[in-house]
Write an enzyme that holds these catalytic residues in place. Structure first.
Site, PDB file in Angstrom:
ATOM      1  N   VAL A  52       0.808  -1.229   0.000  1.00  0.00           N
ATOM      2  CA  VAL A  52       0.000   0.000   0.000  1.00  0.00           C
ATOM      3  C   VAL A  52       0.836   1.273   0.000  1.00  0.00           C
ATOM      4  O   VAL A  52       0.294   2.362  -0.169  1.00  0.00           O
ATOM      5  CB  VAL A  52      -0.967   0.040   1.201  1.00  0.00           C
ATOM      6  N   TYR A  53       2.140   1.186   0.204  1.00  0.00           N
ATOM      7  CA  TYR A  53       2.967   2.388   0.181  1.00  0.00           C
ATOM      8  C   TYR A  53       3.030   2.907  -1.254  1.00  0.00           C
ATOM      9  O   TYR A  53       3.703   2.339  -2.115  1.00  0.00           O
ATOM     10  CB  TYR A  53       4.387   2.104   0.684  1.00  0.00           C
ATOM     11  N   GLY A  54       2.313   3.999  -1.492  1.00  0.00           N
ATOM     12  CA  GLY A  54       2.270   4.553  -2.843  1.00  0.00           C
ATOM     13  C   GLY A  54       1.587   3.623  -3.829  1.00  0.00           C
ATOM     14  O   GLY A  54       1.880   3.668  -5.024  1.00  0.00           O
TER      15      GLY A  54
END
Length: 335
Positions: A52-54
């Site tokens: 989900v990071y970026g």
């Protein structure tokens, strides 16, 4: 940089883990590569990211950097749970979503295995057995080496361990909780559980979103711009308290005594805890990384650790206060 065993496994990881949540956001790809290069130069081998990071961008940047390097020299951790699309099965810890997520993470990371695959948070909508059996299969298939959890409560973690032991499945070997001088509730049950069961601990937000980095001092009317706290009025109003400033004052005093920075003092306090494997340090630039890596290779004195413990001690209620009282009474009786 020293290494430590991850829990009771035979896997050795750097005592400071490099978090990559800033990659593709606050740090562009070029700066992110510079951060990883500098970390590796100091002997760092432990990289933590999440799908989900970026929306996958962080994993892509880590994967691009890993190309041309000896993959076996690095321990790559990522996470699954958050929404990666608009569909009803693009979120959670169902077998369908985990299978799709691990395939996508492997593709973005440009690798054929993930060293540490972590569930990002509890999923109340999915039977725990479904999640755990799927993770077990991923290890058996060689797609994942070890599994871990993040943001679990103690009962959730112990329930998962119990199911795995009963079924003969792979167990969680690592917990990623929030923990710092400004967040010590993790000590109530999570840290004792991890110590008892041989589970590694890699705390996130060890500087509490920058509060313990040295950027903030008592008497400030507002936080500096272009900082995480400065970009979030809610964070400033929530933590702008006498308790926070008393902790920061003590950190600043010890930083002056040791010739270290407040960030290094705060991180070294975590490293002094026997339960901790590796705090996760994040950086927007190489300069921030340099500061954080300076927490390694030295130790606070016992007196300095005690002062930090005392000023940051969190008041507890039942049943924790009763347990502490009984422990103190037993200590007096033995004396």
């Amino acid at each position: 940089m020293k290494t430590r065993y991850l829990g009771r496994t035979g896997l050795r990881v750097s005592e400071l883990c490099l978090g990559t949540m800033t990659f593709g956001g606050a740090a562009d790809e070029k700066e992110s590569a510079s951060i990883m290069n500098r970390y590796a130069e100091e002997g760092g081998n432990f990289l933590d990211t999440a799908d989900v990071y970026g929306r996958g961008r962080s994993e892509e940047i880590v994967g691009a950097w890993l190309k041309g390097k000896r993959r076996e020299n690095f321990v790559v951790a990522t996470k699954v749970r958050g929404a990666m699309g608009e569909g009803p099965n693009d979120i959670g810890l169902s077998r369908k979503h985990i299978r799709a997520a691990v395939a996508a993470s492997l593709r973005r990371l440009g690798t054929d295995y993930i060293d540490l695959y972590q569930v990002h948070a509890w999923d109340p909508a999915t039977p725990l057995e479904e999640t755990l059996s799927t993770l077990h299969d991923l290890v058996r298939e060689g797609l994942v080496r070890y599994i871990g959890a993040s943001n679990f409560r103690a009962w959730q973690l112990m329930k998962a361990i119990g199911i795995c032991r009963e079924r003969g499945w792979e167990e969680f070997v690592c917990l990623q909780p929030q923990y710092s001088l400004l967040c010590r509730a993790t000590e109530y049950e999570l840290l004792p559980l991890c110590a008892s069961e041989g589970i590694g601990v890699i705390p996130w937000s060890p500087l509490r979103g920058g509060w313990l980095s040295g950027k903030f001092r008592r008497g400030m009317e507002k936080p500096p711009e272009n900082t995480r706290v400065g970009d979030s009025p809610e964070l400033w109003s929530r933590w702008n308290t006498e308790t926070t400033w008393a902790i920061i004052d003590t950190v600043q005093e010890i930083a002056s005594e040791t010739g270290r920075t407040p960030a290094q003092v705060s991180l070294n306090w975590l490293l002094s805890r026997d339960e901790i494997t590796a705090p996760i340090i994040g950086a927007r630039c190489v300069e921030q990384l340099e500061d954080n890596m300076g927490a390694s290779g030295w130790s606070l004195t016992a007196d300095q650790v005690e002062r930090l413990n005392r000023v940051s001690e969190t008041p507890v209620s039942y049943p924790y206060d009763q347990a502490a009282e009984l422990q103190q009474r037993r200590g007096r009786e033995r004396a």
